[in-house]
Design an enzyme around this catalytic site. Sequence first.
Site, PDB file in Angstrom:
ATOM      1  N   PRO A  10       0.785  -1.232   0.000  1.00 35.09           N
ATOM      2  CG  PRO A  10      -0.166  -1.140   2.107  1.00 35.09           C
ATOM      3  CD  PRO A  10       0.492  -2.078   1.154  1.00 35.09           C
ATOM      4  CG  ASN A  11      -0.385   4.375   1.123  1.00 33.75           C
ATOM      5  OD1 ASN A  11      -1.319   4.868   0.499  1.00 33.75           O
ATOM      6  ND2 ASN A  11      -0.513   3.914   2.352  1.00 33.75           N
ATOM      7  NE  ARG A  18       1.189  12.607  -1.136  1.00 32.65           N
ATOM      8  CZ  ARG A  18       0.584  11.778  -0.284  1.00 32.65           C
ATOM      9  NH1 ARG A  18       0.624  11.992   1.000  1.00 32.65           N
ATOM     10  NH2 ARG A  18      -0.069  10.730  -0.720  1.00 32.65           N
ATOM     11  CE1 TYR A  23       8.892   5.325   3.389  1.00 35.31           C
ATOM     12  CE2 TYR A  23       7.332   7.128   3.106  1.00 35.31           C
ATOM     13  CZ  TYR A  23       7.788   6.040   3.819  1.00 35.31           C
ATOM     14  OH  TYR A  23       7.139   5.668   4.973  1.00 35.31           O
ATOM     15  CG  ASN A  74       8.382  -1.961   0.672  1.00 35.10           C
ATOM     16  OD1 ASN A  74       7.737  -2.025   1.720  1.00 35.10           O
ATOM     17  ND2 ASN A  74       9.035  -0.878   0.296  1.00 35.10           N
ATOM     18  CB  ALA A  77       1.511   0.501   6.600  1.00 36.85           C
ATOM     19  CG  HIS A  80       4.987  -1.964  10.372  1.00 37.67           C
ATOM     20  ND1 HIS A  80       6.312  -2.341  10.395  1.00 37.67           N
ATOM     21  CD2 HIS A  80       4.920  -0.932   9.484  1.00 37.67           C
ATOM     22  CE1 HIS A  80       7.002  -1.565   9.574  1.00 37.67           C
ATOM     23  NE2 HIS A  80       6.181  -0.706   9.001  1.00 37.67           N
ATOM     24  CG  ASP A  87      -0.578 -17.024   8.587  1.00 34.69           C
ATOM     25  OD1 ASP A  87       0.476 -17.196   9.243  1.00 34.69           O
ATOM     26  OD2 ASP A  87      -1.702 -16.931   9.120  1.00 34.69           O
ATOM     27  CD  GLU A  98      10.677  -7.324   6.273  1.00 31.40           C
ATOM     28  OE1 GLU A  98      11.188  -8.305   6.877  1.00 31.40           O
ATOM     29  OE2 GLU A  98      10.038  -6.429   6.841  1.00 31.40           O
ATOM     30  CG  HIS A 100      10.924  -2.183   4.923  1.00 31.73           C
ATOM     31  ND1 HIS A 100       9.568  -2.109   4.700  1.00 31.73           N
ATOM     32  CD2 HIS A 100      11.141  -3.342   5.570  1.00 31.73           C
ATOM     33  CE1 HIS A 100       9.004  -3.189   5.206  1.00 31.73           C
ATOM     34  NE2 HIS A 100       9.929  -3.955   5.736  1.00 31.73           N
ATOM     35  CG  LEU A 101      11.740   2.442  -0.597  1.00 28.28           C
ATOM     36  CD1 LEU A 101      10.364   3.024  -0.811  1.00 28.28           C
ATOM     37  CD2 LEU A 101      12.648   2.714  -1.765  1.00 28.28           C
ATOM     38  CB  SER A 102      12.507   4.370   5.503  1.00 33.77           C
ATOM     39  OG  SER A 102      11.451   3.514   5.916  1.00 33.77           O
ATOM     40  NE  ARG A 107      10.176   6.116   8.924  1.00 30.73           N
ATOM     41  CZ  ARG A 107       9.227   6.027   7.978  1.00 30.73           C
ATOM     42  NH1 ARG A 107       9.279   5.057   7.087  1.00 30.73           N
ATOM     43  NH2 ARG A 107       8.258   6.913   7.930  1.00 30.73           N
ATOM     44  NE  ARG A 111       6.913   4.527  10.114  1.00 24.23           N
ATOM     45  CZ  ARG A 111       5.847   4.707   9.319  1.00 24.23           C
ATOM     46  NH1 ARG A 111       5.485   3.779   8.474  1.00 24.23           N
ATOM     47  NH2 ARG A 111       5.174   5.835   9.363  1.00 24.23           N
TER      48      ARG A 111
HETATM   49  O1  CA2 Z   1      10.372   2.161   4.069  1.00 29.45           O
HETATM   50  C1  CA2 Z   1       9.545   1.471   3.460  1.00 29.45           C
HETATM   51  O2  CA2 Z   1       9.743   1.002   2.348  1.00 29.45           O
HETATM   52  C2  CA2 Z   1       8.152   1.233   4.091  1.00 29.45           C
HETATM   53  O3  CA2 Z   1       7.745  -0.079   3.775  1.00 29.45           O
HETATM   54  C3  CA2 Z   1       7.225   2.251   3.456  1.00 29.45           C
HETATM   55  C4  CA2 Z   1       5.821   2.237   4.059  1.00 29.45           C
HETATM   56  C5  CA2 Z   1       5.896   2.347   5.577  1.00 29.45           C
HETATM   57  O4  CA2 Z   1       4.598   2.235   6.127  1.00 29.45           O
HETATM   58  C6  CA2 Z   1       6.786   1.270   6.174  1.00 29.45           C
HETATM   59  O5  CA2 Z   1       6.834   1.452   7.569  1.00 29.45           O
HETATM   60  C7  CA2 Z   1       8.183   1.368   5.598  1.00 29.45           C
HETATM   61  C8  CA2 Z   1       5.001   3.437   3.556  1.00 29.45           C
HETATM   62  C9  CA2 Z   1       4.945   3.583   2.086  1.00 29.45           C
HETATM   63  C10 CA2 Z   1       4.308   4.904   1.785  1.00 29.45           C
HETATM   64  O6  CA2 Z   1       4.900   5.406   0.634  1.00 29.45           O
HETATM   65  C11 CA2 Z   1       4.682   6.718   0.328  1.00 29.45           C
HETATM   66  C12 CA2 Z   1       5.406   7.209  -0.717  1.00 29.45           C
HETATM   67  C13 CA2 Z   1       5.255   8.497  -1.107  1.00 29.45           C
HETATM   68  C14 CA2 Z   1       4.382   9.327  -0.439  1.00 29.45           C
HETATM   69  C15 CA2 Z   1       3.665   8.832   0.611  1.00 29.45           C
HETATM   70  C16 CA2 Z   1       3.806   7.521   0.999  1.00 29.45           C
END
Ligand code: CA2
Length: 149
Positions: A10-11, A18, A23, A74, A77, A80, A87, A98, A100-102, A107, A111
């Site tokens: 998601p997202n 943004r 990210y 990836n 959210a 978490h 499963d 797995e 994650h960008l961040s 954080r 997370r």
């Molecule tokens: O760091 C990552 O890759 C995450 O999986 C990104 C998720 C976050 O909930 C995880 O804790 C860590 C969020 C992705 C949201 O991506 C956006 C990108 C641009 C603007 C807004 C959100």
Amino acid sequence: MSNILVLNGPNLNLLGTRQPDVYGRETLSIIEANCIKYGETRGALVSCLQSNHEGALIDAIHAAKSDQQGIILNAGAYTHTSIALMDAIASVELPCVEVHLSNIHAREAFRHVSYISKVAIGQICGFGSRGYILAIDALVAHLDMCDDK
Ligand code: CA2
């Protein structure tokens, strides 16, 4: 030739629009194109999919069982929160890296927990979009090692 599924949750379709400080500036399309291109250099056929829906991600994981050798995930959210995704990964018995960008461990406390980690062969986080490339290397090395056994 290994088939690898790069699955984003998601997202992550909003990447590049943004929060570039967290990210990065690359869009998901660019990241996916780079994964496909890099996969070719490593003898891997990379397919990419993103969904904002937990069920669609689970369906994609189930479908991967029939034609993929590994998964790079990836889960956004859902990482978490989702026992269902955990499963699903466990059920298909495909190696999963797995990503994650961040750096999720640097954080907010919520997370720091990853359900995906419990069923992944490893986690790569904090390296931005390069993490997907590192994950391809890790997965290809893992699959090569399994082939040698
Ligand atoms: O760091 C990552 O890759 C995450 O999986 C990104 C998720 C976050 O909930 C995880 O804790 C860590 C969020 C992705 C949201 O991506 C956006 C990108 C641009 C603007 C807004 C959100």
